[in-house]
Design a protein around this motif. Structure first.
Motif, PDB file in Angstrom:
ATOM      1  N   LEU A  35      52.563  53.523  47.462  1.00 54.79           N
ATOM      2  CA  LEU A  35      53.006  52.150  47.258  1.00 54.79           C
ATOM      3  C   LEU A  35      51.786  51.243  47.187  1.00 54.79           C
ATOM      4  N   THR A  36      51.642  50.560  46.063  1.00 59.25           N
ATOM      5  CA  THR A  36      50.522  49.629  45.871  1.00 59.25           C
ATOM      6  C   THR A  36      51.068  48.217  45.945  1.00 59.25           C
ATOM      7  N   ALA A  37      50.758  47.516  47.035  1.00 52.53           N
ATOM      8  CA  ALA A  37      51.221  46.146  47.209  1.00 52.53           C
ATOM      9  C   ALA A  37      50.278  45.185  46.504  1.00 52.53           C
ATOM     10  N   ASN A  38      50.851  44.100  45.973  1.00 54.44           N
ATOM     11  CA  ASN A  38      50.081  43.081  45.272  1.00 54.44           C
ATOM     12  C   ASN A  38      49.115  43.712  44.266  1.00 54.44           C
ATOM     13  N   PRO A  39      49.641  44.433  43.263  1.00 53.92           N
ATOM     14  CA  PRO A  39      48.780  45.168  42.323  1.00 53.92           C
ATOM     15  C   PRO A  39      47.843  44.228  41.565  1.00 53.92           C
TER      16      PRO A  39
END
Length: 373
Positions: free
Chosen positions: A319-323
């Motif tokens: 999960l990549t937050a704020n890509p």
């Protein structure tokens, strides 16, 4: 061919059952209607023979006589015409008495209850994009309350009479039946619902519901309640999309409230606004996402063009937050997006054929749409 025949059989069986129900409901009224018809037709013929009136005057005289309105005679009656009038009055009284006795008998036999059930089942056949809630215990009651707050159409399936009555008093549509049976799930509109929630108090009962629902509809979103890790693993093997343990979920919320109260308050505030968080799953087919792949998020400008905010990208278990703007999209990714319904609709239009499924995570009026390819 055999598979198509098997799929048609339940529909044909339900059609035949509805036809039999209609016949049973109409049967008690056949005799009173026939008796009334005989009185009206015989009286009109009697006036026609004795007075020589046209058929309109004959029927009018019969109607005002049998209804005891008494507007007056169309023309002065002869002795034979008066005898016809007396016979019409006597026949009308017999028909009225027969009808009253029939209504009282039907009331005692539960006929009007069957009529309400038939009307309710017609309503069930018109329901679509609803949530089927199996069980209205403590957990089911809370789920129903939350869905009502979200203005989501809910159908409760509950066998217990007390819980059935409690759900009805809350204003929910309730089907009193055993949720573990295939015929109950079909009657509840499993093929037309947006999701099914198995919140029965027994892990075994929830397992039966999930097995039945998954066998009847392969692509339905199924959420199940579990009281233990062993039950959760079995429900996942049975085909549950999501398994929730009330104790684990409650513990996590309490821990999150202790450690990150602002985040928890934010989600609570989000549930009371027009803002929603949705998950957009991209297709696994590289051809369908060819207009998105090999282009960075900065080039695509999905946020700016739609007005929605891309919060995170899930790629398998990562999960990549704020890509960042230089990140590219790939098949099978899950895009977590926040915005109003109009903004999310615009975001969906920008994805086009690359979109596989959409799942609503929160908001005041969820509009889940699933496109299975």
């Amino acid at each position: 061919m055999n598979e198509q025949r098997r799929q048609r059989r339940p529909g044909r069986a339900r059609t035949g059952q509805r036809r039999r129900h209609l016949q049973l409901l109409a049967r008690p009224w056949v005799l009173p209607v026939m008796a009334l018809t005989v009185v009206i037709v015989s009286g009109a013929i009697g006036y026609r023979i004795t007075e020589g009136w046209d058929w309109g005057d004959c029927l009018w005289m019969v109607l005002i006589t049998i209804s005891t309105i008494g507007y007056g005679e169309v023309e002065p009656l002869s002795q034979a015409g008066r005898l016809v009038t007396v016979l019409i009055i006597a026949g009308g009284l017999l028909v009225v008495q027969l009808t009253i006795q029939r209504v009282l008998g039907l009331s005692q036999s539960g006929y009007f209850r069957q009529l309400r059930e038939l009307r309710f089942r017609r309503m069930l056949r018109r329901m679509h994009d609803h949530v089927i809630l199996c069980g209205y215990g403590r957990i089911g009651k809370e789920i129903g309350e939350q869905l009502l707050l979200e203005n989501v159409q809910v159908l409760v399936v509950e066998l217990d009479p007390k819980r059935h009555k409690a759900a009805q008093e809350r204003g929910l549509q309730v089907l009193q039946a055993d949720a573990t049976l295939d015929e109950t799930l079909l009657e509840a509109g499993l093929d037309r619902c947006r999701s099914l929630v198995a919140a029965l108090p027994s892990n075994a009962a929830n397992l039966y519901v999930i097995l039945s629902a998954r066998g009847l509809r392969k692509n339905c979103r199924l959420i199940a309640r579990a009281d233990s890790d062993e039950a959760a693993s079995k429900l996942e093997l049975a085909g549950a999309s999501v398994v929730v343990s009330p104790y684990v979920a409650g513990g996590r919320v309490m821990a999150a409230t202790a450690l990150r109260p602002i985040a928890v308050d934010f989600m609570d505030l989000l549930a009371g606004t027009a803002c929603e968080i949705e998950e957009f799953r991209l297709s696994q087919d590289p051809l369908l996402i060819s207009h998105l792949s090999h282009r960075s998020l900065e080039e695509l400008a999905l946020d700016r063009r739609s007005g929605a905010m891309l919060l995170a990208i899930r790629d398998n278990s990562t999960l990549t937050a704020n890509p960042s703007g230089d990140m590219t999209l790939a098949p099978g990714q899950m895009l977590v997006v926040m915005g109003s319904q109009d903004q999310l609709t615009a975001f969906k239009m920008l994805l086009g054929d690359a979109l596989d499924t959409v799942e609503t995570m929160g908001g005041s009026s969820p509009w889940t749409e699933s496109t299975w390819r």
